[in-house]
Design an enzyme around this catalytic site. Structure first.
Site, short mmCIF file in Angstrom:
data_model
loop_
_atom_site.label_atom_id
_atom_site.label_comp_id
_atom_site.label_asym_id
_atom_site.label_seq_id
_atom_site.Cartn_x
_atom_site.Cartn_y
_atom_site.Cartn_z
N GLY A 239 5.26 -6.47 -2.69
CA GLY A 239 4.27 -6.39 -1.61
C GLY A 239 4.11 -7.60 -0.74
N TYR A 316 4.92 3.90 11.50
CA TYR A 316 3.82 2.96 11.23
C TYR A 316 3.37 2.23 12.48
CZ TYR A 316 6.21 2.96 6.60
OH TYR A 316 6.85 3.28 5.43
N CYS A 342 15.43 13.31 20.65
CA CYS A 342 14.53 14.14 21.45
C CYS A 342 13.15 14.25 20.82
CB CYS A 342 15.16 15.51 21.64
SG CYS A 342 16.72 15.35 22.50
C1 PLP Z 1 7.73 -0.16 -2.63
C2 PLP Z 1 7.47 -0.73 -3.95
C3 PLP Z 1 7.77 -2.07 -4.21
C4 PLP Z 1 8.30 -3.02 -3.18
O1 PLP Z 1 7.37 -3.31 -2.21
P1 PLP Z 1 7.67 -4.42 -1.08
O2 PLP Z 1 6.48 -4.40 -0.25
O3 PLP Z 1 8.89 -4.00 -0.35
O4 PLP Z 1 7.85 -5.73 -1.78
C5 PLP Z 1 7.53 -2.54 -5.50
N1 PLP Z 1 7.03 -1.74 -6.46
C6 PLP Z 1 6.73 -0.44 -6.25
C7 PLP Z 1 6.21 0.39 -7.36
C8 PLP Z 1 6.94 0.11 -4.99
O5 PLP Z 1 6.63 1.39 -4.77
#
Ligand code: PLP
Length: 417
Positions: A239, A316, A342
């Site tokens: 994340g 997004y 399109c």
């Molecule tokens: C998408 C996801 C990640 C990676 O998230 P990033 O924001 O790309 O670092 C890690 N763990 C889980 C469970 C995810 O669904």
């Protein structure tokens, strides 16, 4: 050090002019920088080396085999969310003992595949799934290692579509039900409780939501210990955000500075699941301007890449910087950068003050390495782009551009037609 930068007025990927790569392989084209990938993998290793940890690269950000193999060679494990990703992780040398498997909808076949391969653990997202995993494990006469994914009800302060750790989301087990669920998991004969998992969202630009969520998870770990349930793995998900425009996301070391003190004296292995922060700024999408067209109060720059190649702006409203590959003095104009698909939602940039470009010119869509190719589709029967990896002054085709034949691969026309 930025590995996509201008030298003598030309955009380079490491030591290769982007224009040269585009001439060799055509457009639209994804280009990745090896040095950037390595820097990002090493940043995680360096930041967390003082404790037992495992960095599980999140394949869904970019699952090109070469990139997965680089992750594997850097000692990483994998975070997978489907049987297909598990297959790709294993195929590219990632040890099953370093693979964690999340996702709310694992099928019986996927569960059996993962148990048979001996993955490190399932990150289980519901009671129903837990019971299913136990059943499948029983039929295989095995014990399935599991963590429960806990939804800590923390707002990660990111885009609603990529935030996952609030009560209203489909992910994980509500934190108030966690103890009950762990007790059930512990009582099942064919699952083995190993860890607690969380993943609160993507493109986080602040460490505080991680810290708040981890506090709740640590309290849970403490309560579990009092019930006699030992936790070996704390998986805090991925994340960490990246700089698309003017965000100031935390470096992995900032995250470790905040959370390592919280983990002192705990005998656990920390699992991290970064995706975007590894590969996002290691890639660009190069596209060619096909036509220019005057609109109402703005211009349309029509390019050969479209929402099927990079869907983030469409779904997004995501911002990607757009730069001409040749750096010259230019006026700015107000424009939409749009593709040939399109759909009115087919744009790479909208109402953007942008440097004026000419017909036939190459432009680079920056920060496109994560959730770029991996979300690409064949919509409008468009072959998906080629992918190239640059290392120093060498470049390597790591995925061929699809052909028209690829578009009909697997299709079957019944005899009566
Ligand atoms: C998408 C996801 C990640 C990676 O998230 P990033 O924001 O790309 O670092 C890690 N763990 C889980 C469970 C995810 O669904």
């Amino acid at each position: 050090m930025d590995h996509f930068k201008y030298k003598n007025g030309h955009l380079y990927a490491e030591d290769v002019p982007v224009e040269k790569i585009a001439n060799d392989f055509g457009t639209p084209l994804y280009i990745y920088s090896y040095a950037t990938l390595i820097r990002h993998f090493k940043a995680y290793e360096e930041s967390f080396k003082s404790i037992k940890h495992l960095t599980c690269y999140a394949l869904k950000a970019n699952s090109n085999s070469t990139i997965v193999k680089i992750a594997s060679k850097e000692g990483c494990g994998a975070d997978v969310v489907s049987g297909g990703e598990l297959y790709k992780a294993l195929k590219n040398g990632i040890s099953p003992k370093k693979i964690v498997y999340a996702g709310v909808g694992k099928t019986k076949d996927e569960i059996a595949f993962a148990i048979n391969k001996g993955i490190l653990m399932f990150n289980v997202e519901s009671l129903d799934e837990l019971l299913q995993i136990n059943d499948v494990a029983k039929s295989l006469k095995k014990q399935a290692p599991i963590a429960l994914r806990i939804n800590p009800d923390i707002d990660p302060q990111t885009h609603p579509y990529i935030s996952t750790g609030l009560k209203k989301h489909k992910f994980g087990i509500p934190i108030e039900d966690a103890l009950e669920h762990f007790k059930i998991a512990q009582s099942l004969a064919n699952t083995k409780v190993l860890g607690i998992h969380m993943h609160i969202g993507s493109q986080l630009t602040n460490v505080l939501p991680f810290v708040d969520a981890l506090k709740r998870i640590l309290k849970l770990k403490y309560d579990l210990k009092n019930l006699g349930i030992e936790i070996d793995y704390l998986d805090i998900g991925g994340g960490i955000g990246i700089n698309y425009n003017d965000e100031k996301p935390p470096h992995p070391s900032e995250l470790s500075n905040h959370i390592l003190p919280m983990l002192k004296n705990l005998d656990i292995t920390l699992i991290l699941e970064p995706g975007r922060s590894i590969v996002g700024n290691a890639g660009i999408l190069v596209t060619k301007t096909l036509y220019l067209k005057k609109g109402d109060g703005k211009e349309f720059i029509i390019v050969d890449a479209a929402m099927n190649d990079l869907i983030r702006p469409s779904i997004y409203g995501a911002y990607h910087r757009i730069e001409p590959v040749k750096k010259t003095k230019r006026n700015t104009i107000l424009a939409d950068v749009v593709g040939p698909v399109c759909e009115s939602g087919d744009f790479l940039a909208k109402d953007r003050e942008i440097k004026k470009v000419n017909k036939g010119e190459l432009i680079a869509v920056m920060s496109a390495g994560a959730y770029g190719f991996s979300m690409a589709s064949n919509y409008n029967s468009r072959p998906r782009p080629a992918e190239v990896l640059v290392k120093g002054d060498n470049n390597y085709l790591i995925r061929k551009r699809e052909t028209f034949r690829d578009l009909i691969k697997g299709e079957i026309i019944p005899d009566f037609i």
